[in-house]
Write an enzyme that holds these catalytic residues in place. Structure first.
Site, PDB file in Angstrom:
ATOM      1  N   ASP A 101      74.167 -22.361  70.257  1.00 25.60           N
ATOM      2  CA  ASP A 101      74.324 -21.067  69.607  1.00 25.60           C
ATOM      3  C   ASP A 101      75.761 -20.931  69.123  1.00 25.60           C
ATOM      4  OD1 ASP A 101      73.730 -18.572  68.635  1.00 25.60           O
ATOM      5  OD2 ASP A 101      73.353 -17.634  70.582  1.00 25.60           O
ATOM      6  N   LYS A 102      75.977 -19.930  68.293  1.00 27.13           N
ATOM      7  CA  LYS A 102      77.329 -19.587  67.859  1.00 27.13           C
ATOM      8  C   LYS A 102      77.456 -18.080  67.925  1.00 27.13           C
ATOM      9  CE  LYS A 102      78.463 -18.133  64.187  1.00 27.13           C
ATOM     10  NZ  LYS A 102      78.731 -16.744  63.622  1.00 27.13           N
ATOM     11  N   HIS A 103      78.698 -17.629  67.958  1.00 30.66           N
ATOM     12  CA  HIS A 103      78.927 -16.184  67.955  1.00 30.66           C
ATOM     13  C   HIS A 103      80.236 -15.907  67.245  1.00 30.66           C
ATOM     14  CE1 HIS A 103      78.439 -12.029  69.386  1.00 30.66           C
ATOM     15  NE2 HIS A 103      79.762 -12.021  69.403  1.00 30.66           N
ATOM     16  N   SER A 104      80.250 -14.831  66.481  1.00 29.72           N
ATOM     17  CA  SER A 104      81.460 -14.383  65.811  1.00 29.72           C
ATOM     18  C   SER A 104      81.875 -13.037  66.389  1.00 29.72           C
ATOM     19  CB  SER A 104      81.220 -14.244  64.303  1.00 29.72           C
ATOM     20  OG  SER A 104      82.308 -13.570  63.689  1.00 29.72           O
ATOM     21  N   THR A 141      74.515  -8.577  62.673  1.00 34.21           N
ATOM     22  CA  THR A 141      73.520  -9.504  62.123  1.00 34.21           C
ATOM     23  C   THR A 141      72.128  -8.888  62.128  1.00 34.21           C
ATOM     24  OG1 THR A 141      74.846 -11.385  62.854  1.00 34.21           O
ATOM     25  CG2 THR A 141      72.540 -11.813  62.351  1.00 34.21           C
ATOM     26  N   ARG A 189      80.742   1.405  74.932  1.00 33.96           N
ATOM     27  CA  ARG A 189      82.020   0.928  74.389  1.00 33.96           C
ATOM     28  C   ARG A 189      82.271   1.503  73.003  1.00 33.96           C
ATOM     29  NH1 ARG A 189      81.204  -5.044  74.135  1.00 33.96           N
ATOM     30  NH2 ARG A 189      83.130  -5.011  72.927  1.00 33.96           N
ATOM     31  N   SER A 204      80.629  -9.233  77.449  1.00 32.64           N
ATOM     32  CA  SER A 204      79.457  -8.931  76.637  1.00 32.64           C
ATOM     33  C   SER A 204      78.929 -10.175  75.937  1.00 32.64           C
ATOM     34  CB  SER A 204      79.804  -7.852  75.608  1.00 32.64           C
ATOM     35  OG  SER A 204      78.705  -7.580  74.764  1.00 32.64           O
ATOM     36  N   LYS A 208      75.464 -12.770  77.518  1.00 34.97           N
ATOM     37  CA  LYS A 208      74.242 -12.981  76.740  1.00 34.97           C
ATOM     38  C   LYS A 208      74.019 -14.461  76.468  1.00 34.97           C
ATOM     39  CE  LYS A 208      75.152  -9.941  73.368  1.00 34.97           C
ATOM     40  NZ  LYS A 208      76.179  -8.968  73.781  1.00 34.97           N
ATOM     41  N   LYS A 209      75.094 -15.174  76.171  1.00 35.03           N
ATOM     42  CA  LYS A 209      74.955 -16.604  75.905  1.00 35.03           C
ATOM     43  C   LYS A 209      74.559 -17.353  77.177  1.00 35.03           C
ATOM     44  CE  LYS A 209      75.995 -15.668  71.757  1.00 35.03           C
ATOM     45  NZ  LYS A 209      74.864 -15.494  70.799  1.00 35.03           N
TER      46      LYS A 209
END
Length: 309
Positions: A101-104, A141, A189, A204, A208-209
């Site tokens: 996975d990726k996250h920004s 997203t 938040r 956070s 999740k990851k």
């Protein structure tokens, strides 16, 4: 008359055990700059999950963390307890070394996930991307995908498995059972102006990851005027937190730092960003977006190589 009884005050006094953890005590300790223990963080997250804490108390704790930060041990404990607050996904054995996975951290026009997830799937990876909605000024997203008529971002665990088996990737919202503590904290938040707390951002994202049971993870940490981190130094600090927390959960984790002083690509707005993403998948995307996709895709490949060694 002589009183042989016990004083009424002592009869009704409620003596609290010295080791009893109360939410006001935890808030006070963090407010005053103290370091929370693993058990204290567990108690806080448990209260958030079970809704035995008032929103005002949760908001107070978030602000105390925003003001005083957290040390590495606290961040690891926070991430672990948030992940463990709900279901942790399980995948078929043959997918074990291909879950990525990726996250920004978010930015204006950031549509990399919409391009990178299917690109990674086309390379044989499985991408179970549990994504979020917009925080503060950055678009989410899920919000972008919901601009497609009929697109459903809420899927059951069984349906997620079917989608991954069929096409190799899915971009969905958190299920009701996945990291439920984060669902509460994520919303609070936004309304308590604590979105940019680096420990809370780390907890956070990585919780999740971790619940996705990944083999490898790449993080795009933005810095600049339109990012959570306004300068390179704070982005570097966040990247280090994220990588350390991810590796601490057994996920091969890497981070890329990229500028966010201008929009990514040519389009900004949910539906037009989806259109631009489709054009990018056809090879017609703007140079800056293409570079982000290829750079992060290459980092995923490197992390997977480490997993298989």
């Amino acid at each position: 008359m002589k009183d042989h009884g016990v004083d009424a005050t002592s009869q009704t006094a409620n003596i609290r055990p010295a080791d009893m953890i109360t939410i006001p005590d935890l808030i006070r300790k963090k407010r005053d700059g103290g370091q929370l223990s693993d058990d204290e963080i567990k108690a806080f997250i448990q209260a958030v999950k079970e809704k035995t804490i008032q929103d005002s108390q949760t908001g107070a704790m978030l602000m105390a963390i925003w003001l005083n930060g957290m040390v590495s041990a606290e961040i690891k404990a926070l991430t672990r307890e948030m992940m463990s607050s709900g279901e942790v996904m399980e995948w078929p054995d043959e997918w074990k070394n291909f879950m990525v996975d990726k996250h920004s951290t978010g930015g204006v026009g950031d549509k990399v996930s919409l391009v990178l997830a299917p690109a990674l799937a086309a390379c044989g990876c499985k991408v179970p991307m549990f994504s979020g909605r917009g925080l503060a000024h950055t678009g989410g997203t899920l919000d972008k995908l919901e601009s497609i008529p009929g697109f459903k971002v809420e899927q059951s665990r069984e349906q997620i498995l079917k989608i991954l088996d069929s096409v190799g990737c899915c971009i969905v919202g958190q299920t009701e059972t996945l990291v439920p503590a984060d669902r509460v904290l994520y919303a609070l938040r936004d309304i308590t102006s604590t979105v940019d707390s680096l420990p809370l951002v780390t907890g956070s994202i990585i919780s999740k990851k971790g619940a996705e049971s990944l083999s490898a993870l790449v993080l795009d940490v933005k810095f600049g005027r339109a990012a959570i981190c306004k300068d390179f130094e704070s982005a570097t600090e966040l990247a280090q937190m994220l990588v350390e927390a991810g590796n601490g959960l057994g996920i091969r984790t890497a981070a890329v730092l990229s500028g966010m002083n201008s929009t990514i690509g040519r389009c900004v707005g949910n539906s037009v960003e989806v259109i631009e993403s489709l054009e990018t998948l056809k090879g017609n995307g703007p140079d800056d977006l293409m570079e982000l996709v290829t750079t992060q895709g290459d980092d995923v490949a490197q992390q997977l190589s480490s997993v298989r060694v």
